[in-house]
Design a protein around this motif. Sequence first.
Motif, mmCIF file in Angstrom:
data_model
loop_
_atom_site.group_PDB
_atom_site.id
_atom_site.type_symbol
_atom_site.label_atom_id
_atom_site.label_comp_id
_atom_site.label_asym_id
_atom_site.label_seq_id
_atom_site.Cartn_x
_atom_site.Cartn_y
_atom_site.Cartn_z
ATOM 1 N N ARG A 180 0.815 -1.051 -0.034
ATOM 2 C CA ARG A 180 -0.011 0.099 0.057
ATOM 3 C C ARG A 180 0.954 1.158 0.106
ATOM 4 O O ARG A 180 0.369 2.380 -0.240
ATOM 5 C CB ARG A 180 -0.799 0.044 1.269
ATOM 6 C CG ARG A 180 -2.085 -1.067 1.048
ATOM 7 C CD ARG A 180 -3.054 -0.824 2.054
ATOM 8 N NE ARG A 180 -2.994 -1.127 3.383
ATOM 9 C CZ ARG A 180 -2.970 -2.478 3.816
ATOM 10 N NH1 ARG A 180 -3.652 -3.379 2.948
ATOM 11 N NH2 ARG A 180 -2.725 -2.746 4.909
ATOM 12 N N ARG A 181 2.180 0.949 0.152
ATOM 13 C CA ARG A 181 2.790 2.262 0.062
ATOM 14 C C ARG A 181 3.388 2.745 -1.063
ATOM 15 O O ARG A 181 3.853 3.854 -1.476
ATOM 16 C CB ARG A 181 4.106 2.012 1.112
ATOM 17 C CG ARG A 181 3.900 1.936 2.568
ATOM 18 C CD ARG A 181 3.807 3.484 3.025
ATOM 19 N NE ARG A 181 4.855 4.371 2.987
ATOM 20 C CZ ARG A 181 5.890 4.368 3.967
ATOM 21 N NH1 ARG A 181 6.009 3.847 4.879
ATOM 22 N NH2 ARG A 181 7.051 5.141 3.612
ATOM 23 N N PHE A 182 3.209 1.740 -2.268
ATOM 24 C CA PHE A 182 3.423 1.895 -3.529
ATOM 25 C C PHE A 182 2.438 1.629 -4.400
ATOM 26 O O PHE A 182 2.107 0.808 -5.018
ATOM 27 C CB PHE A 182 4.826 0.886 -3.755
ATOM 28 C CG PHE A 182 5.973 1.115 -3.067
ATOM 29 C CD1 PHE A 182 7.039 2.301 -3.326
ATOM 30 C CD2 PHE A 182 6.346 0.534 -1.773
ATOM 31 C CE1 PHE A 182 7.988 2.543 -2.575
ATOM 32 C CE2 PHE A 182 7.329 0.690 -1.148
ATOM 33 C CZ PHE A 182 8.100 1.817 -1.459
ATOM 34 N N PRO A 183 1.575 2.789 -4.506
ATOM 35 C CA PRO A 183 0.347 2.443 -5.425
ATOM 36 C C PRO A 183 0.460 2.818 -6.770
ATOM 37 O O PRO A 183 1.895 2.980 -7.129
ATOM 38 C CB PRO A 183 -0.452 3.634 -4.884
ATOM 39 C CG PRO A 183 0.571 4.707 -4.404
ATOM 40 C CD PRO A 183 1.654 3.914 -3.738
ATOM 41 N N LEU A 184 -0.091 2.521 -7.476
ATOM 42 C CA LEU A 184 -0.254 2.478 -9.222
ATOM 43 C C LEU A 184 0.416 3.915 -9.538
ATOM 44 O O LEU A 184 -0.043 5.128 -8.949
ATOM 45 C CB LEU A 184 -1.523 2.254 -9.952
ATOM 46 C CG LEU A 184 -1.705 2.390 -11.248
ATOM 47 C CD1 LEU A 184 -0.954 0.885 -11.685
ATOM 48 C CD2 LEU A 184 -2.961 2.430 -11.830
ATOM 49 N N GLY A 185 1.514 3.746 -10.523
ATOM 50 C CA GLY A 185 2.435 4.820 -10.683
ATOM 51 C C GLY A 185 3.402 5.495 -10.129
ATOM 52 O O GLY A 185 4.094 6.301 -10.292
ATOM 53 N N SER A 186 3.477 4.904 -8.588
ATOM 54 C CA SER A 186 4.654 5.386 -7.756
ATOM 55 C C SER A 186 5.984 4.787 -7.995
ATOM 56 O O SER A 186 7.014 5.567 -7.768
ATOM 57 C CB SER A 186 4.262 4.990 -6.377
ATOM 58 O OG SER A 186 4.036 3.606 -6.295
ATOM 59 N N LEU A 187 6.132 3.897 -8.887
ATOM 60 C CA LEU A 187 7.455 3.054 -9.293
ATOM 61 C C LEU A 187 7.701 3.222 -10.699
ATOM 62 O O LEU A 187 6.639 2.951 -11.582
ATOM 63 C CB LEU A 187 7.828 1.727 -8.684
ATOM 64 C CG LEU A 187 7.597 1.812 -7.088
ATOM 65 C CD1 LEU A 187 7.480 0.189 -6.865
ATOM 66 C CD2 LEU A 187 8.740 2.320 -6.566
ATOM 67 N N ASP A 188 9.077 3.314 -11.068
ATOM 68 C CA ASP A 188 9.371 3.246 -12.550
ATOM 69 C C ASP A 188 9.780 1.688 -12.771
ATOM 70 O O ASP A 188 10.123 1.223 -14.063
ATOM 71 C CB ASP A 188 10.139 4.174 -12.857
ATOM 72 C CG ASP A 188 9.871 5.688 -12.854
ATOM 73 O OD1 ASP A 188 9.031 5.912 -13.592
ATOM 74 O OD2 ASP A 188 10.233 6.345 -11.803
ATOM 75 N N ALA A 189 10.384 0.794 -11.830
ATOM 76 C CA ALA A 189 10.716 -0.398 -11.746
ATOM 77 C C ALA A 189 10.898 -0.973 -10.532
ATOM 78 O O ALA A 189 11.095 -0.257 -9.520
ATOM 79 C CB ALA A 189 12.151 -0.430 -12.383
ATOM 80 N N LEU A 190 10.445 -2.323 -10.470
ATOM 81 C CA LEU A 190 10.579 -3.276 -9.048
ATOM 82 C C LEU A 190 11.574 -4.451 -9.572
ATOM 83 O O LEU A 190 11.231 -5.279 -10.531
ATOM 84 C CB LEU A 190 8.903 -3.366 -9.055
ATOM 85 C CG LEU A 190 8.811 -4.526 -7.855
ATOM 86 C CD1 LEU A 190 9.411 -3.871 -6.527
ATOM 87 C CD2 LEU A 190 7.433 -4.884 -7.586
ATOM 88 N N LEU A 191 12.486 -4.439 -8.696
ATOM 89 C CA LEU A 191 13.413 -5.448 -8.824
ATOM 90 C C LEU A 191 12.995 -6.552 -7.603
ATOM 91 O O LEU A 191 13.008 -5.892 -6.529
ATOM 92 C CB LEU A 191 14.757 -4.962 -8.714
ATOM 93 C CG LEU A 191 15.356 -4.083 -9.908
ATOM 94 C CD1 LEU A 191 16.591 -3.516 -10.104
ATOM 95 C CD2 LEU A 191 14.692 -4.410 -11.416
#
Length: 211
Positions: free
Chosen positions: A42-53
């Motif tokens: 919930r800390r990283f909603p839609l559009g909050s990140l450019d990449a997830l590793l």
Amino acid sequence: MALMLHLLRHALHDHPPDMLCGRMAGVRLAAEGERQAACLGRRFPLGSLDALLTSPVRRCRDTAAALERACGLPAIVDPAADEVDFGDWAGQRFPALQADPRWTAWNLDRDHAAAPGGETTHALRARVIALLDGILGLHPQGHVAVMTHAEIVRTSVLHILGLPMQAYDRLEVSPASITTLSLWMGGGRLLGLNDVSHIMAPVPMREMESA
């Protein structure tokens, strides 16, 4: 121009807390870990990140799945984010390790130690630096999250702060915590360490009124 890099530790796993799991297969999230992962997502909603590793270890991939659902990005497995290779120590309990002089050396001299049959701290630091440099090369700005392990987070922070590996025990990295770095070519800054506000149980209103 800088990259905001969020280093996330996986949520609580289902093995005994005094076991050094390392890269063991089959280590899943505990029920509390599932709750922590959902809170972290919930800390990283839609559009909050450019990449997830994510680390290839299962407990990281399972925690990352909650972020995938929240931010709408697939988690990319990066071996550089893997747990320390603890070699012969993987799967052992900490009380038993206390009797091993090599374990004592590992904790007293992190700048020169090595896990038996596993990774040296020199190799660990080089791997983490390569991870940070690689992410920055692909994403010189924006927000990137990496689901990884406590020692990877600690090593990243020590590198950015210019501290020796021996300072590892000055840093607390809790399950499902967020540590944030600002990175740019040739430098970086620690913005936040071990943020667990998202998984703390809310205080009942009645307790707040009586405080």
